[in-house]
Design a protein around this motif. Structure first.
Motif, short mmCIF file in Angstrom:
data_model
loop_
_atom_site.label_atom_id
_atom_site.label_comp_id
_atom_site.label_asym_id
_atom_site.label_seq_id
_atom_site.Cartn_x
_atom_site.Cartn_y
_atom_site.Cartn_z
N ALA A 18 0.84 -1.21 0.00
CA ALA A 18 0.00 0.00 0.00
C ALA A 18 0.87 1.25 0.00
O ALA A 18 0.63 2.19 -0.76
N ARG A 19 1.92 1.25 0.84
CA ARG A 19 2.79 2.42 0.93
C ARG A 19 3.47 2.70 -0.42
O ARG A 19 3.51 3.83 -0.90
N LEU A 22 0.88 3.90 -3.12
CA LEU A 22 0.47 5.29 -2.83
C LEU A 22 1.56 6.26 -3.28
O LEU A 22 1.29 7.29 -3.92
N TRP A 26 -0.94 5.88 -6.97
CA TRP A 26 -2.19 5.10 -7.04
C TRP A 26 -3.14 5.53 -5.92
O TRP A 26 -2.69 5.91 -4.83
N THR A 27 -4.43 5.45 -6.18
CA THR A 27 -5.45 5.57 -5.13
C THR A 27 -5.61 4.18 -4.53
O THR A 27 -5.91 3.22 -5.25
N VAL A 28 -5.37 4.07 -3.21
CA VAL A 28 -5.28 2.74 -2.60
C VAL A 28 -6.44 2.49 -1.63
O VAL A 28 -6.70 3.30 -0.73
N HIS A 29 -7.12 1.35 -1.82
CA HIS A 29 -8.20 0.92 -0.93
C HIS A 29 -7.82 -0.42 -0.32
O HIS A 29 -7.41 -1.33 -1.03
N GLY A 40 -3.58 8.04 4.07
CA GLY A 40 -3.99 8.25 2.68
C GLY A 40 -4.65 7.02 2.06
O GLY A 40 -5.21 7.11 0.97
N VAL A 41 -4.58 5.89 2.76
CA VAL A 41 -5.24 4.67 2.26
C VAL A 41 -6.69 4.65 2.75
O VAL A 41 -6.95 4.92 3.93
N THR A 42 -7.63 4.35 1.87
CA THR A 42 -9.04 4.25 2.27
C THR A 42 -9.31 2.86 2.83
O THR A 42 -8.90 1.85 2.24
#
Ligand SMILES: NC(=O)c1ccc[n+]([C@@H]2O[C@H](COP(=O)([O-])OP(=O)(O)OC[C@H]3O[C@@H](n4cnc5c(N)ncnc54)[C@H](OP(=O)(O)O)[C@@H]3O)[C@@H](O)[C@H]2O)c1
Length: 231
Positions: A18-19, A22, A26-29, A40-42
């Protein structure tokens, strides 16, 4: 929007994937029971052993996927139990298969139909996807299935511009490894690698991110284990 949906980014390899994604824009979920520690991760807090829990997250993810130009779906969450073929309660086997195989399949069913060409589906497997050790029967079974699911993904998506791969880590220094073998055991298994050390979560994350963005590896099983010394 470049969208990354990852399972199990609350810790270990997933948090590092994820890190890195991001940082690459990238938009990270994330889907896991605990939140991902990376700002910043959803978060989609859910328990992948429970069908309803994942079901609740799907409509939001499907709507996002519809709007994304490119989507990487990273099946990273994993459950490892100590068990054996002659001591494997059906419910325990079901739970391991739910997290390691069924949840990835359900996410595939929801999100692959929304994926545009250039997208990818990356599985985090294990060295134990192609061999077995004693004392982890449900995990060994599930990780062999992970490779099967990846190979089926490659065949079923041929011609759609969506690639897949399975990254199979060796002994990586995370909660999962230390919970399974203990701190002394972690030192002992480090000696099984040709480099005499544990792999870092960062090294596996770099391999996963690379696989997610390089379609030439489509259908590949990528062993990321520093070379295991056979005994
Ligand atoms: N570490 C190794 O040596 C090694 C070796 C080979 C393969 N792998 C694979 O690498 C992947 C990542 O493992 P890791 O080593 O980074 O382990 P980890 O640090 O223990 O992380 C496991 C992740 O899976 C998630 N998860 C587990 N059960 C879940 C559930 N019921 N619902 C939702 N999420 C769940 C956890 O999230 P929550 O607890 O927050 O729910 C956590 O984020 C796994 O697929 C594992 O099999 C690891």
């Amino acid at each position: 929007m470049k969208l990354a949906v990852i399972t199990g980014a609350s810790a270990g390899i997933g948090a590092e994937i994820a890190r890195q994604l991001l940082a690459d824009g990238w938009t990270v979920h994330n889907l896991s029971r605990r939140p991902c520690p990376v700002p910043g991760v959803t978060q989609h807090l859910c328990d992948l052993t429970e069908e309803d829990s994942l079901t609740q997250s799907l409509p939001t993810l499907e709507a996002l996927a519809e709007r994304s130009e490119q989507l990487v779906l990273i099946h990273n969450a994993g459950l490892l139990r100590k068990d054996a073929v002659d001591n494997l309660p059906a419910e325990a086997l079901r739970q391991v298969l739910e997290v390691n195989v069924v949840a990835p399949s359900r996410l595939n069913g929801a999100l692959i139909p929304k994926m545009k060409a250039g997208s990818g589906v990356i599985y985090v497997g294990s060295t134990l996807g192609e061999k077995a050790v004693a004392g982890a029967a449900s995990y060994v079974t599930s990780k062999h299935a992970t490779i099967g699911l990846m190979r089926a993904t490659c065949q079923d998506l041929a011609g759609r511009g969506i690639h897949t791969a399975c990254v199979c880590p060796g002994f990586t220094d995370t909660e999962m490894l230390r919970a399974h073998v203990g701190d002394e055991g972690a030192t002992a298994v480090a000696a099984f690698s040709a480099f005499g050390r544990l792999i870092t979560p960062e090294e596996i994350a770099e391999t996963v991110v690379w696989a997610a963005t390089h379609p030439v590896v489509n259908g590949a099983v990528l062993h990321a284990n520093l070379g295991q010394v056979e005994r």
